[in-house]
Design an enzyme around this catalytic site. Structure first.
Site, mmCIF file in Angstrom:
data_model
loop_
_atom_site.group_PDB
_atom_site.id
_atom_site.type_symbol
_atom_site.label_atom_id
_atom_site.label_comp_id
_atom_site.label_asym_id
_atom_site.label_seq_id
_atom_site.Cartn_x
_atom_site.Cartn_y
_atom_site.Cartn_z
ATOM 1 N N HIS A 1 -7.043 -6.567 -0.802
ATOM 2 C CA HIS A 1 -5.991 -5.581 -0.599
ATOM 3 C C HIS A 1 -5.131 -5.857 0.633
ATOM 4 O O HIS A 1 -3.967 -5.470 0.675
ATOM 5 C CB HIS A 1 -6.603 -4.192 -0.476
ATOM 6 C CG HIS A 1 -5.597 -3.112 -0.256
ATOM 7 N ND1 HIS A 1 -4.577 -2.856 -1.161
ATOM 8 C CD2 HIS A 1 -5.420 -2.232 0.765
ATOM 9 C CE1 HIS A 1 -3.841 -1.851 -0.706
ATOM 10 N NE2 HIS A 1 -4.315 -1.461 0.462
ATOM 11 N N ASP B 1 0.863 -1.185 0.000
ATOM 12 C CA ASP B 1 0.000 0.000 0.000
ATOM 13 C C ASP B 1 0.903 1.240 0.000
ATOM 14 O O ASP B 1 1.864 1.289 -0.761
ATOM 15 C CB ASP B 1 -0.954 -0.075 1.188
ATOM 16 C CG ASP B 1 -2.006 1.031 1.216
ATOM 17 O OD1 ASP B 1 -2.989 0.936 0.465
ATOM 18 O OD2 ASP B 1 -1.824 1.994 1.988
ATOM 19 N N TYR C 1 -2.420 10.768 1.510
ATOM 20 C CA TYR C 1 -3.098 10.949 0.225
ATOM 21 C C TYR C 1 -2.852 12.351 -0.327
ATOM 22 O O TYR C 1 -2.680 12.526 -1.532
ATOM 23 C CB TYR C 1 -4.598 10.705 0.396
ATOM 24 C CG TYR C 1 -4.914 9.270 0.731
ATOM 25 C CD1 TYR C 1 -5.181 8.340 -0.270
ATOM 26 C CD2 TYR C 1 -4.930 8.821 2.050
ATOM 27 C CE1 TYR C 1 -5.449 7.012 0.033
ATOM 28 C CE2 TYR C 1 -5.198 7.500 2.366
ATOM 29 C CZ TYR C 1 -5.462 6.601 1.355
ATOM 30 O OH TYR C 1 -5.716 5.293 1.644
#
Length: 282
Positions: A263, A100, A203
């Site tokens: 994920h 990730d 992010y």
């Protein structure tokens, strides 16, 4: 399988970093994702500790590492990891794994210290600045949403656990791939003051990450060391996107799919991940 995993702290230039250590042998560094911490490697570490000296830090602002107000572009986060390894632990070469957001951190670290990273493995993520669209054309809707100023804080303030639980239950190959006990461990750190702020900051650093990675590639070219790229084959797993992304930024890439995994690959398929890493690093 019983493996002693030690919890440690290092006071670095800009953060006090929490990190796990286990095993002995060649150094192997594991970088976790968001919204996780070094806890995500708990099932993988026992399969690797017989051969490798494992170092699994909590990245800047996450887990039990301190939460400065700034510095969440992946170049800066990677600098923390480099300081931990090169200055605090006196490690000058190592294998490196990132999952990730730990994947872009691992790429930034490798691109700047190419002689130090023997081999690189990237799990279920793509690399910002590789020429493709990391958010899958909106399928990963939370990417642009989290980059929106102020709105996520307004909507989730005091209710952060709702989003975190939804993410854990929906981005795996099935619901409840994580136990409530393990979710609570992640809640413990992300619900502390500053925890959600730093999650968003990973992010929001994306535009800077794109520019930094483009500069790394323009200056140094593609990575030359061996690279393993694996993506989850179901749910919100990246599938072949991880391999395709790394082929755009590295010359010597192999990889494919992680079976029966979404994920949360280190928790859904730990034995498969560990076996693939062992074969690759050996």
């Amino acid at each position: 399988m019983t493996t002693e995993i030690k919890s440690n702290y290092a006071r670095l230039s800009e953060v006090t970093m929490h990190y796990l250590t286990a095993g002995s042998g060649e150094p192997l560094v594991l970088l976790h994702g968001v919204p996780q911490s070094s806890h995500e490697w708990r099932h993988v570490i026992p399969f690797l500790a017989d051969k490798y000296s494992i170092i699994a830090p909590d990245l800047r602002g996450l887990g039990d590492t301190s939460r400065p107000m700034h510095g969440y572009d992946k170049k800066t986060v990677a600098a923390d990891v480099w300081e931990l390894l090169s200055e605090h632990l006196k490690v000058d070469s190592f294998h490196l794994v990132g999952h990730d957001w730990g994947g872009p951190v691992a790429f930034a670290l490798t691109a700047q210290h190419r002689k130090a990273v023997k081999k690189l493995a990237i799990l279920d993520v793509t690399i910002p600045g590789d020429g493709a669209e990391m958010s899958q054309g909106g399928r990963r809707w939370h990417h642009p949403f989290f980059r929106t100023p102020d709105l996520p804080e307004a909507m989730f303030g005091g209710r952060e656990h709702i989003y975190l639980e939804w993410l854990f239950d929906n981005y795996g190959s099935r619901t409840n791939v994580l136990s409530q006990e393990d979710k609570n461990e992640y809640f413990r750190t992300y619900l502390k003051p500053g925890g959600f702020r730093t999650l968003l900051a990973y992010y929001r650093g994306f535009p800077t990450d794109v520019k930094d990675n483009e500069a790394f590639l323009a200056e140094g070219g593609k990575l030359d060391m061996p690279v393993l790229a694996l993506g989850g084959d179901s749910g919100f797993g990246r599938g072949m996107e991880t391999l395709e992304s790394l082929e755009r930024v590295a010359n010597n890439v192999r990889g494919g799919l992680i079976p029966n995994s979404g994920h949360w690959v280190a928790e859904e398929a730990p034995e498969f991940i560990a076996e693939e890493l062992r074969k690759f690093f050996e």
